[in-house]
Design a protein around this motif. Structure first.
Motif, PDB file in Angstrom:
ATOM      1  N   ILE A 253      -3.378  -9.265  19.560  1.00  0.00           N
ATOM      2  CA  ILE A 253      -4.019  -8.449  20.162  1.00  0.00           C
ATOM      3  C   ILE A 253      -3.923  -6.249  19.609  1.00  0.00           C
ATOM      4  N   GLN A 254      -4.708  -5.648  18.607  1.00  0.00           N
ATOM      5  CA  GLN A 254      -4.487  -4.437  18.513  1.00  0.00           C
ATOM      6  C   GLN A 254      -5.320  -3.562  19.404  1.00  0.00           C
ATOM      7  N   PRO A 255      -4.365  -2.442  20.388  1.00  0.00           N
ATOM      8  CA  PRO A 255      -4.672  -1.597  20.632  1.00  0.00           C
ATOM      9  C   PRO A 255      -5.686  -0.472  20.079  1.00  0.00           C
ATOM     10  N   GLU A 256      -6.557  -0.643  18.959  1.00  0.00           N
ATOM     11  CA  GLU A 256      -6.879   0.688  18.512  1.00  0.00           C
ATOM     12  C   GLU A 256      -7.763   2.072  19.285  1.00  0.00           C
TER      13      GLU A 256
ATOM     14  N   PRO B  98       1.094  -1.107   0.169  1.00  0.00           N
ATOM     15  CA  PRO B  98       0.198   0.354  -0.335  1.00  0.00           C
ATOM     16  C   PRO B  98       0.564   1.118  -0.229  1.00  0.00           C
ATOM     17  N   GLU B  99       0.112   2.162  -0.171  1.00  0.00           N
ATOM     18  CA  GLU B  99       1.256   3.748  -0.938  1.00  0.00           C
ATOM     19  C   GLU B  99      -0.241   4.518   0.161  1.00  0.00           C
ATOM     20  N   TYR B 100       1.360   5.298   0.610  1.00  0.00           N
ATOM     21  CA  TYR B 100       1.127   6.337   2.445  1.00  0.00           C
ATOM     22  C   TYR B 100      -0.126   6.070   3.413  1.00  0.00           C
ATOM     23  N   ALA B 101      -0.241   4.867   3.537  1.00  0.00           N
ATOM     24  CA  ALA B 101      -1.152   4.098   4.117  1.00  0.00           C
ATOM     25  C   ALA B 101      -0.355   2.619   4.913  1.00  0.00           C
ATOM     26  N   THR B 102      -1.939   2.681   6.253  1.00  0.00           N
ATOM     27  CA  THR B 102      -1.071   1.342   7.229  1.00  0.00           C
ATOM     28  C   THR B 102      -2.561   0.603   6.853  1.00  0.00           C
ATOM     29  N   PHE B 103      -2.920   0.384   7.988  1.00  0.00           N
ATOM     30  CA  PHE B 103      -3.899  -0.498   8.569  1.00  0.00           C
ATOM     31  C   PHE B 103      -4.506  -0.531   9.826  1.00  0.00           C
ATOM     32  N   SER B 104      -5.471  -0.691   9.850  1.00  0.00           N
ATOM     33  CA  SER B 104      -6.245  -0.783  11.721  1.00  0.00           C
ATOM     34  C   SER B 104      -6.253  -1.773  12.501  1.00  0.00           C
ATOM     35  N   ALA B 105      -5.834  -2.774  11.577  1.00  0.00           N
ATOM     36  CA  ALA B 105      -5.760  -4.072  12.196  1.00  0.00           C
ATOM     37  C   ALA B 105      -4.542  -5.049  11.547  1.00  0.00           C
ATOM     38  N   LEU B 106      -4.425  -5.912  12.416  1.00  0.00           N
ATOM     39  CA  LEU B 106      -2.901  -7.194  11.675  1.00  0.00           C
ATOM     40  C   LEU B 106      -3.713  -7.797  11.127  1.00  0.00           C
TER      41      LEU B 106
ATOM     42  N   VAL C  35      -0.873   3.672  22.944  1.00  0.00           N
ATOM     43  CA  VAL C  35       0.066   2.343  23.093  1.00  0.00           C
ATOM     44  C   VAL C  35       0.070   0.890  21.695  1.00  0.00           C
ATOM     45  N   ARG C  36       1.455   0.661  20.986  1.00  0.00           N
ATOM     46  CA  ARG C  36       1.708  -0.649  19.817  1.00  0.00           C
ATOM     47  C   ARG C  36       2.308  -1.979  21.170  1.00  0.00           C
ATOM     48  N   PHE C  37       2.008  -2.687  20.045  1.00  0.00           N
ATOM     49  CA  PHE C  37       2.960  -3.837  20.968  1.00  0.00           C
ATOM     50  C   PHE C  37       3.398  -4.885  19.834  1.00  0.00           C
ATOM     51  N   THR C  38       4.981  -5.109  20.292  1.00  0.00           N
ATOM     52  CA  THR C  38       5.556  -6.367  19.284  1.00  0.00           C
ATOM     53  C   THR C  38       6.285  -7.160  20.513  1.00  0.00           C
ATOM     54  N   THR C  39       6.580  -7.928  19.693  1.00  0.00           N
ATOM     55  CA  THR C  39       6.963  -9.073  21.190  1.00  0.00           C
ATOM     56  C   THR C  39       8.312 -10.134  19.910  1.00  0.00           C
ATOM     57  N   LYS C  40       8.480 -10.760  21.028  1.00  0.00           N
ATOM     58  CA  LYS C  40      10.037 -12.184  20.753  1.00  0.00           C
ATOM     59  C   LYS C  40       9.910 -12.861  22.123  1.00  0.00           C
TER      60      LYS C  40
ATOM     61  N   VAL D  24       4.442  -1.487  12.679  1.00  0.00           N
ATOM     62  CA  VAL D  24       5.448  -2.833  12.428  1.00  0.00           C
ATOM     63  C   VAL D  24       5.317  -3.303  13.131  1.00  0.00           C
ATOM     64  N   SER D  25       4.465  -3.104  14.120  1.00  0.00           N
ATOM     65  CA  SER D  25       3.816  -3.729  15.872  1.00  0.00           C
ATOM     66  C   SER D  25       2.408  -4.442  14.924  1.00  0.00           C
TER      67      SER D  25
END
Length: 261
Positions: A168-171, A57-65, A180-185, A106-107
């Motif tokens: 889980i996405q904290p929208e 996508p260009e100039y865009a992100t998404f509201s969910a994973l 906040v946003r979440f990432t994991t290892k 990234v999240s």
């Protein structure tokens, strides 16, 4: 395209526009050719085929994973991928907006790749385009925000590099919670606040995987273990305002390090 695939042995085929191309006639041979060399190759969704490895996508992100791999692309200049002398200085993306976009993408499992129009150069994880002038120089309005984001990544990059998105996405931000946003290892969980924790506390109602014995620190802070608690499903992390001020941009990455006992 055949020369790119079979003579230069490219690993990533990134087509533009999405119109008809010769890839459908060459694709199977390319994948087999790469496999014979023990190479993995990928293609984006603009090569005129009904199959792709990632969407762009260009100039865009998404509201969910997304279940599909994706890579967002945009420009430091909101009107052009290349240098545009008509763009006013105050119209360029600043470091805060670039970093917030990076964290959000990234999240949600996306990539953030930098493309210089005229030549290419990977940085961060999106097509964040900067356009050199005719003499090859890059104007400060495009270069300085990326340097500032680089300073943040030096301090907190482990919350970005090599991470995976959380399911889980904290929208939907509940009242009183930190944005906040979440990432994991495998050995840690990261809570990245893109708004400053108010009154010295980070709060989230998300069911963060944290238990007694886990340690919380602020990446780029003074390294002290922070006090945390979970009450009625709300995680609260106490952090001193002076420590928050150590972070060079308004994004604060908290690391939950899992206990090994």
């Amino acid at each position: 395209m055949a020369s790119l695939l079979f003579e230069y042995d490219i690993d990533i085929l990134w087509c533009d526009i999405g119109g008809p191309s010769t890839f459908p006639q060459l694709g199977a041979s390319w994948y087999n050719h790469a496999a014979s060399q023990n190479r993995q190759v990928v293609m984006n969704n603009r090569c005129g085929a009904n199959q792709s490895d990632f969407v762009t996508p260009e100039y865009a992100t998404f509201s969910a994973l997304l279940s599909q791999k994706w890579e967002s692309n945009a420009g430091m200049d909101p009107f052009s991928y290349g240098y545009n002398s008509d763009t006013p200085s105050n119209a360029y993306q600043n470091a805060t907006s670039v970093l917030t976009e990076l964290i959000d993408i990234v999240s949600k499992g996306g990539n953030f790749l930098l493309e210089l129009v005229a030549y290419q150069y990977e940085l961060l994880f999106s097509i964040r385009s900067i356009g050199p002038k005719e003499d090859g120089s890059v104007i400060p309005e495009e270069a300085e925000p990326l340097r500032q984001v680089g300073q943040w990544l030096k301090a907190a990059g482990e919350s970005i590099y090599g991470t995976r998105p959380w399911f889980i996405q904290p929208e939907d931000i509940s009242e009183g919670s930190t944005n906040v946003r979440f990432t994991t290892k495998p050995d840690a969980f990261y809570i990245i606040a893109i708004s400053r924790p108010s009154n010295g506390t980070l709060k989230t109602t998300a069911p963060v995987p944290i238990k007694e014995g886990d340690q919380v620190t602020l990446l780029g802070g003074n390294g002290d273990t922070l006090k945390w608690s979970v009450t009625d499903g709300t995680l609260t992390v106490d952090v001193d305002g002076d420590e928050l001020d150590k972070i060079p941009l308004p994004a604060w990455a908290f690391k939950v390090e899992y206990s090994t006992t």
